[in-house]
Motif scaffolding. Structure first.
Motif, PDB file in Angstrom:
ATOM      1  N   ALA A 120       0.826  -1.204   0.000  1.00  0.00           N
ATOM      2  CA  ALA A 120       0.000   0.000   0.000  1.00  0.00           C
ATOM      3  C   ALA A 120       0.858   1.250   0.000  1.00  0.00           C
ATOM      4  N   SER A 121       2.069   1.167   0.546  1.00  0.00           N
ATOM      5  CA  SER A 121       2.897   2.353   0.688  1.00  0.00           C
ATOM      6  C   SER A 121       3.670   2.719  -0.569  1.00  0.00           C
ATOM      7  N   GLY A 122       3.717   1.867  -1.560  1.00  0.00           N
ATOM      8  CA  GLY A 122       4.463   2.191  -2.760  1.00  0.00           C
ATOM      9  C   GLY A 122       4.266   1.153  -3.835  1.00  0.00           C
ATOM     10  N   PRO A 123       4.473   1.517  -5.096  1.00  0.00           N
ATOM     11  CA  PRO A 123       4.278   0.565  -6.199  1.00  0.00           C
ATOM     12  C   PRO A 123       5.399  -0.463  -6.254  1.00  0.00           C
ATOM     13  N   SER A 124       5.115  -1.588  -6.854  1.00  0.00           N
ATOM     14  CA  SER A 124       6.139  -2.599  -7.111  1.00  0.00           C
ATOM     15  C   SER A 124       6.886  -2.225  -8.388  1.00  0.00           C
ATOM     16  N   LEU A 125       8.182  -2.483  -8.397  1.00  0.00           N
ATOM     17  CA  LEU A 125       9.016  -2.186  -9.557  1.00  0.00           C
ATOM     18  C   LEU A 125       9.531  -3.477 -10.164  1.00  0.00           C
ATOM     19  N   ARG A 126       9.585  -3.501 -11.478  1.00  0.00           N
ATOM     20  CA  ARG A 126      10.163  -4.633 -12.204  1.00  0.00           C
ATOM     21  C   ARG A 126      11.485  -4.176 -12.788  1.00  0.00           C
ATOM     22  N   MET A 127      12.541  -4.921 -12.507  1.00  0.00           N
ATOM     23  CA  MET A 127      13.894  -4.554 -12.936  1.00  0.00           C
ATOM     24  C   MET A 127      14.446  -5.644 -13.841  1.00  0.00           C
ATOM     25  N   LEU A 128      14.910  -5.265 -15.048  1.00  0.00           N
ATOM     26  CA  LEU A 128      15.496  -6.205 -15.997  1.00  0.00           C
ATOM     27  C   LEU A 128      17.006  -5.984 -16.034  1.00  0.00           C
ATOM     28  N   VAL A 129      17.773  -7.054 -15.787  1.00  0.00           N
ATOM     29  CA  VAL A 129      19.228  -6.942 -15.741  1.00  0.00           C
ATOM     30  C   VAL A 129      19.856  -8.116 -16.481  1.00  0.00           C
TER      31      VAL A 129
ATOM     32  N   THR B 159      19.909  -8.591  -2.740  1.00  0.00           N
ATOM     33  CA  THR B 159      20.100  -8.185  -1.345  1.00  0.00           C
ATOM     34  C   THR B 159      20.043  -6.673  -1.209  1.00  0.00           C
ATOM     35  N   GLN B 160      20.624  -5.979  -2.183  1.00  0.00           N
ATOM     36  CA  GLN B 160      20.636  -4.516  -2.128  1.00  0.00           C
ATOM     37  C   GLN B 160      19.241  -3.928  -2.323  1.00  0.00           C
ATOM     38  N   VAL B 161      18.499  -4.433  -3.285  1.00  0.00           N
ATOM     39  CA  VAL B 161      17.170  -3.873  -3.517  1.00  0.00           C
ATOM     40  C   VAL B 161      16.220  -4.242  -2.380  1.00  0.00           C
ATOM     41  N   ASP B 162      16.460  -5.378  -1.739  1.00  0.00           N
ATOM     42  CA  ASP B 162      15.648  -5.726  -0.576  1.00  0.00           C
ATOM     43  C   ASP B 162      15.855  -4.716   0.548  1.00  0.00           C
ATOM     44  N   ALA B 163      17.109  -4.287   0.713  1.00  0.00           N
ATOM     45  CA  ALA B 163      17.395  -3.275   1.736  1.00  0.00           C
ATOM     46  C   ALA B 163      16.696  -1.964   1.400  1.00  0.00           C
ATOM     47  N   TRP B 164      16.677  -1.613   0.119  1.00  0.00           N
ATOM     48  CA  TRP B 164      15.978  -0.385  -0.298  1.00  0.00           C
ATOM     49  C   TRP B 164      14.477  -0.520  -0.073  1.00  0.00           C
ATOM     50  N   SER B 165      13.949  -1.689  -0.362  1.00  0.00           N
ATOM     51  CA  SER B 165      12.508  -1.913  -0.215  1.00  0.00           C
ATOM     52  C   SER B 165      12.057  -1.750   1.231  1.00  0.00           C
ATOM     53  N   GLU B 166      12.893  -2.135   2.165  1.00  0.00           N
ATOM     54  CA  GLU B 166      12.519  -2.039   3.573  1.00  0.00           C
ATOM     55  C   GLU B 166      12.242  -0.604   3.993  1.00  0.00           C
ATOM     56  N   THR B 167      12.992   0.330   3.414  1.00  0.00           N
ATOM     57  CA  THR B 167      12.804   1.728   3.794  1.00  0.00           C
ATOM     58  C   THR B 167      11.847   2.469   2.861  1.00  0.00           C
ATOM     59  N   SER B 168      11.735   2.015   1.605  1.00  0.00           N
ATOM     60  CA  SER B 168      10.894   2.721   0.640  1.00  0.00           C
ATOM     61  C   SER B 168       9.452   2.241   0.634  1.00  0.00           C
ATOM     62  N   GLY B 169       9.227   0.985   1.034  1.00  0.00           N
ATOM     63  CA  GLY B 169       7.887   0.411   0.965  1.00  0.00           C
ATOM     64  C   GLY B 169       7.517  -0.098  -0.405  1.00  0.00           C
ATOM     65  N   SER B 170       8.448  -0.093  -1.339  1.00  0.00           N
ATOM     66  CA  SER B 170       8.185  -0.588  -2.696  1.00  0.00           C
ATOM     67  C   SER B 170       8.979  -1.868  -2.928  1.00  0.00           C
ATOM     68  N   ASP B 171       8.288  -2.885  -3.412  1.00  0.00           N
ATOM     69  CA  ASP B 171       8.955  -4.137  -3.741  1.00  0.00           C
ATOM     70  C   ASP B 171       9.655  -4.018  -5.095  1.00  0.00           C
ATOM     71  N   VAL B 172      10.690  -4.835  -5.291  1.00  0.00           N
ATOM     72  CA  VAL B 172      11.396  -4.896  -6.569  1.00  0.00           C
ATOM     73  C   VAL B 172      11.512  -6.357  -6.983  1.00  0.00           C
ATOM     74  N   ARG B 173      11.034  -6.669  -8.178  1.00  0.00           N
ATOM     75  CA  ARG B 173      11.206  -8.021  -8.726  1.00  0.00           C
ATOM     76  C   ARG B 173      12.250  -7.949  -9.825  1.00  0.00           C
ATOM     77  N   ILE B 174      13.353  -8.649  -9.608  1.00  0.00           N
ATOM     78  CA  ILE B 174      14.453  -8.648 -10.573  1.00  0.00           C
ATOM     79  C   ILE B 174      14.259  -9.788 -11.566  1.00  0.00           C
ATOM     80  N   VAL B 175      14.355  -9.474 -12.836  1.00  0.00           N
ATOM     81  CA  VAL B 175      14.306 -10.475 -13.894  1.00  0.00           C
ATOM     82  C   VAL B 175      15.679 -10.544 -14.542  1.00  0.00           C
ATOM     83  N   LEU B 176      16.279 -11.723 -14.515  1.00  0.00           N
ATOM     84  CA  LEU B 176      17.594 -11.925 -15.116  1.00  0.00           C
ATOM     85  C   LEU B 176      17.419 -12.297 -16.584  1.00  0.00           C
TER      86      LEU B 176
END
Length: 468
Positions: free
Chosen positions: A36-45, A57-74
């Motif tokens: 509810a606190s932020g949109p989910s982001l999709r990241m292509l790498v 691990t890094q984006v998980d740390a960011w998500s904890e403070t931002s409230g937005s999830d990040v799904r990484i696609v390799l």
């Protein structure tokens, strides 16, 4: 005065079509886990699964403070899958992009705008992604060419630290001293990125403000050096050694020295069998590629060279599924010394390369994406990511820390800091592509048969025709 641009296939119509689709087409389906606190982001790498583990691990740390999830696609093929995502009006919220593709994606990217820590980014990398006062994307990782030396071959030849070549003349002498019946003294890939560095070090270029300048005396002196060394047997092309690259020839002991990029060298060292081992032709050190499950039409996406048009971006493995571990870079570089490239008559600069973090145009998650990118560019995150990859940090602060922690890679950090962008120095991609063809012809000539003047004259004619 800007360097003249060689005519390319226009993507203006493609940009208009795709951006219209992005504005008027269906929106991506929301994920069920969207907080509810932020949109989910999709990241292509791109990269190895182990590299993505660190990023996760890094984006998980960011998500904890931002409230937005990040799904990484390799991505198994970054350029192909990125092109198809734009064609389907569903680009990722954040994606890795080689800076060599920035021109191809002109009009598709949301300008990053002001970046608070831009002053800490290595200037040569910052120049590539800047458009006036705005950043088109933010550098993500960097690499550059250095001279790799086999410490064993060096000792066997009776050489010392005082013999490390710092000029072309010394390089020619030392390569000859290192040449044996079993190994070439020096290996260089005959392409614009590696052998083409000699042109830049001689003060040459392919295109400048006056037009095509391929047949200059500077370029001739650079290629004359390479031909002279090859004819003498001190320099070998990878094909002479049955190797796919100079890095591979060096890793297997076929060359005592080589012009290499760090990423290529680490991959070659990891793949090289131990002296007592026999390579298994069925094995591979590359991340597993997922076969495409459906065909998509990527004709309306930015053009991507050499892509497999049957590839499916949705077939990429999710980064969270990986458990692979990264080889220890320090162990792979055991017995290897990396030093700056020897200087030519004009300079000693190597070509630095980088990828960057980009955001799609007209994005709805731009604020969150910018905040995530700023987090990933912090010195601590940069050092952590470089630890797990064949790259070095993109900021001077992180670079200094990384070089102190990893002295075996300090020469690469220095090469990036003092390096130059190949397109800026030599000319646009179409010009360096033409140089690749010329250098391939040079490398195919038998000893004593290479005609540098004729090759450069032909290259000059082709570039002049492209500039018309």
């Amino acid at each position: 005065m800007p360097i003249p641009r060689i005519a390319t296939v226009s993507v203006a119509a493609l940009a208009a079509l795709t951006l219209a689709a992005c504005q008027g087409g269906p929106s991506p389906d929301p994920t069920s886990s969207e907080p509810a606190s932020g949109p989910s982001l999709r990241m292509l790498v791109d990269g190895t699964p182990a590299e993505v583990d660190v990023l996760q691990t890094q984006v998980d740390a960011w998500s904890e403070t931002s409230g937005s999830d990040v799904r990484i696609v390799l991505a198994s093929d970054l350029e192909q899958q990125l092109a198809e995502s734009f064609a389907n009006a569903n680009p990722p919220d954040v994606f890795a992009l080689p800076t060599t593709s920035l021109e191809r994606y002109e009009g598709y990217l949301e300008p990053y705008g002001r970046f608070a820590d831009a002053g800490d980014i290595v200037p040569s990398l910052l120049d590539v992604v800047s458009d006036g006062s705005e950043l088109q994307c933010v550098p993500r990782s960097a690499d550059a060419t250095t001279l790799a030396i086999s410490e064993q071959a060096w000792a066997d030849a009776g050489l010392t630290d005082a013999d490390v070549p710092t000029t072309w003349e010394q390089l020619e002498t030392i390569a000859g001293a290192l040449t044996t019946d079993d190994a070439a003294g020096l290996a260089i890939d005959p392409d614009a990125e590696h052998l083409g560095a000699l042109l830049a070090q001689a003060g040459g270029a392919l295109v400048d403000e006056s037009g095509a300048v391929a047949d200059s005396p500077e370029n001739a002196s650079a290629l004359d050096l390479a031909v002279r060394m090859h004819d003498a047997g001190a320099l070998a092309w990878p094909s002479d050694l049955g190797a796919s690259s100079a890095a591979a020839a060096f890793a297997t002991g076929e060359a005592a020295m080589a012009y290499v990029d760090l990423g290529d060298l680490l991959a070659a060292e990891a793949a090289a069998p131990a002296p007592s081992e026999t390579p298994d032709p069925t094995s591979s050190d590359e991340p597993e590629r997922i076969e495409p499950t459906e065909t998509l039409d990527a004709s309306d996406a930015p053009e991507s060279e050499g892509v497999d048009e049957s590839a499916d971006p949705s077939a990429s493995p999710d980064a969270s599924a990986s458990t692979d571990s990264a080889p220890d870079a320090a162990a792979l570089l055991d017995g290897v010394r990396l030093v700056p490239l020897p200087a030519g008559p004009a300079n000693a600069a190597a070509f630095a390369s980088s990828s960057c973090w980009a955001i799609p145009a007209d994005t709805r998650t731009g604020d969150e994406a910018r905040d995530l990118i700023a987090f990933l560019t912090q010195a601590g995150q940069q050092v952590e990511l470089a630890d797990a990859t064949g790259t070095v940090p993109v900021t001077t602060t992180a670079g200094a820390t990384f070089a102190e922690q990893h002295p075996e890679r300090a020469a690469v950090v220095a090469a990036v800091a003092g390096g130059a962008d190949m397109a800026t120095v030599l000319g646009p991609a179409e010009a360096t592509d033409a140089l690749d063809e010329t250098l391939a012809t040079l490398a195919s000539a038998e000893p004593g048969e290479a005609d540098v003047a004729a090759l450069l004259a032909d290259l000059q004619t082709r570039l002049e025709q492209q500039l018309e």
